[in-house]
Design a protein around this motif. Structure first.
Motif, PDB file in Angstrom:
ATOM      1  N   ASP A 139      -9.306  -7.028  -3.467  1.00 22.36           N
ATOM      2  CA  ASP A 139      -9.827  -7.788  -4.472  1.00 22.36           C
ATOM      3  C   ASP A 139      -9.207  -8.841  -5.237  1.00 22.36           C
ATOM      4  OD1 ASP A 139     -12.259  -6.474  -3.668  1.00 22.36           O
ATOM      5  OD2 ASP A 139     -12.044  -4.967  -5.264  1.00 22.36           O
ATOM      6  N   ARG A 140      -7.789  -8.368  -5.414  1.00 23.44           N
ATOM      7  CA  ARG A 140      -6.912  -9.279  -6.092  1.00 23.44           C
ATOM      8  C   ARG A 140      -6.685 -10.473  -5.357  1.00 23.44           C
ATOM      9  NH1 ARG A 140      -4.288  -4.357  -6.561  1.00 23.44           N
ATOM     10  NH2 ARG A 140      -2.939  -4.849  -4.936  1.00 23.44           N
ATOM     11  N   ALA A 176      -5.087   5.330   0.588  1.00 29.88           N
ATOM     12  CA  ALA A 176      -4.723   3.914   1.159  1.00 29.88           C
ATOM     13  C   ALA A 176      -6.100   3.168   1.169  1.00 29.88           C
ATOM     14  CB  ALA A 176      -4.235   4.329   2.535  1.00 29.88           C
ATOM     15  N   ARG A 177      -7.104   3.604   1.443  1.00 28.60           N
ATOM     16  CA  ARG A 177      -8.358   2.671   1.677  1.00 28.60           C
ATOM     17  C   ARG A 177      -8.627   1.949   0.378  1.00 28.60           C
ATOM     18  NH1 ARG A 177     -11.924   6.685   5.412  1.00 28.60           N
ATOM     19  NH2 ARG A 177     -10.776   5.936   7.509  1.00 28.60           N
ATOM     20  N   ARG A 178      -8.548   2.737  -0.724  1.00 23.71           N
ATOM     21  CA  ARG A 178      -8.755   2.164  -2.110  1.00 23.71           C
ATOM     22  C   ARG A 178      -7.768   1.244  -2.419  1.00 23.71           C
ATOM     23  NH1 ARG A 178      -9.630   7.600  -3.241  1.00 23.71           N
ATOM     24  NH2 ARG A 178      -7.728   7.811  -3.993  1.00 23.71           N
ATOM     25  N   VAL A 226       0.636  -1.112   0.037  1.00 21.27           N
ATOM     26  CA  VAL A 226      -0.090   0.069  -0.203  1.00 21.27           C
ATOM     27  C   VAL A 226       0.943   1.160  -0.016  1.00 21.27           C
ATOM     28  CG1 VAL A 226      -1.703   1.471   1.330  1.00 21.27           C
ATOM     29  CG2 VAL A 226      -2.171  -1.011   0.801  1.00 21.27           C
ATOM     30  N   GLN A 227       2.017   1.102   0.930  1.00 26.32           N
ATOM     31  CA  GLN A 227       2.755   2.363   0.647  1.00 26.32           C
ATOM     32  C   GLN A 227       3.561   2.634  -0.490  1.00 26.32           C
ATOM     33  OE1 GLN A 227       5.993   1.836   3.652  1.00 26.32           O
ATOM     34  NE2 GLN A 227       6.799   3.910   3.398  1.00 26.32           N
ATOM     35  N   GLU A 228       3.704   1.460  -1.066  1.00 30.43           N
ATOM     36  CA  GLU A 228       4.356   1.733  -2.534  1.00 30.43           C
ATOM     37  C   GLU A 228       3.337   2.279  -3.575  1.00 30.43           C
ATOM     38  OE1 GLU A 228       6.000  -1.920  -3.962  1.00 30.43           O
ATOM     39  OE2 GLU A 228       7.429  -2.053  -2.229  1.00 30.43           O
ATOM     40  N   GLU A 229       1.922   1.957  -3.589  1.00 34.30           N
ATOM     41  CA  GLU A 229       0.806   2.234  -4.261  1.00 34.30           C
ATOM     42  C   GLU A 229       0.829   3.666  -4.002  1.00 34.30           C
ATOM     43  OE1 GLU A 229      -2.252   2.739  -6.751  1.00 34.30           O
ATOM     44  OE2 GLU A 229      -0.719   1.125  -6.738  1.00 34.30           O
TER      45      GLU A 229
END
Length: 158
Positions: A118-119, A109-111, A25-28
């Motif tokens: 989902d993945r 972050a929530r998304r 998530v941090q990378e995203e």
């Protein structure tokens, strides 16, 4: 190569999964322009999502010194995720609140976490993901951590 499930106890496996998920998530977030954020900043954000807090309130909630709370707030201010504003009841008191950018980072972050889940559901099935979630929630309650989650008072591992 996958880890053999029996090679790790459940708590350690859950910790490693959580750490890997948080890093992804941090990378995203960084890819979306929300740079400079660390997983530890989430422990500050959780206290600011619902309302602004004073440095003293943050320190108490995070169980750190006021100096430590002030340091992380200054860091987040420099990144434009939080700001200090006068208290509406007493202008001498300064409160820390999320900026628009901070709220956008929370939403992103929530998304990212939802997309990650989902993945996982596509790979292993929604039922398995929900069963895993239910088991982990039960274990969290059994180990006494559910209250801190409900109150948004989760502390970083020590």
């Amino acid at each position: 190569m996958p880890v053999e499930p029996r090679d790790l106890d459940l708590g350690t496996l859950a910790l490693f999964v959580g750490s890997a998920a948080a890093s992804a998530v941090q990378e995203e977030l960084a890819a979306q322009g929300f740079t400079g954020l660390r997983v530890s900043h989430g422990y500050v954000f959780q206290h600011l999502v619902e309302e602004p807090r004073t440095i003293g309130e943050l320190a108490v909630r995070m169980e750190v010194t006021q100096q430590a709370a002030s340091k992380v707030v200054a860091e987040l201010e420099g990144l434009e995720y939080v700001e200090r504003v006068p208290d509406p009841r007493d202008a001498r008191i300064r409160r820390v609140r999320l900026t628009g950018r901070g709220r956008e980072a929370v939403a992103a972050a929530r998304r990212a976490r939802a997309a990650q889940e989902d993945r996982l559901a596509e790979r292993g099935g929604r039922e398995r993901v929900e069963a895993c979630r239910a088991l982990l929630a039960e274990l969290l309650a059994e180990l006494g951590g559910a209250g801190a989650v409900r109150r948004r008072e989760v502390r970083p591992p020590r």
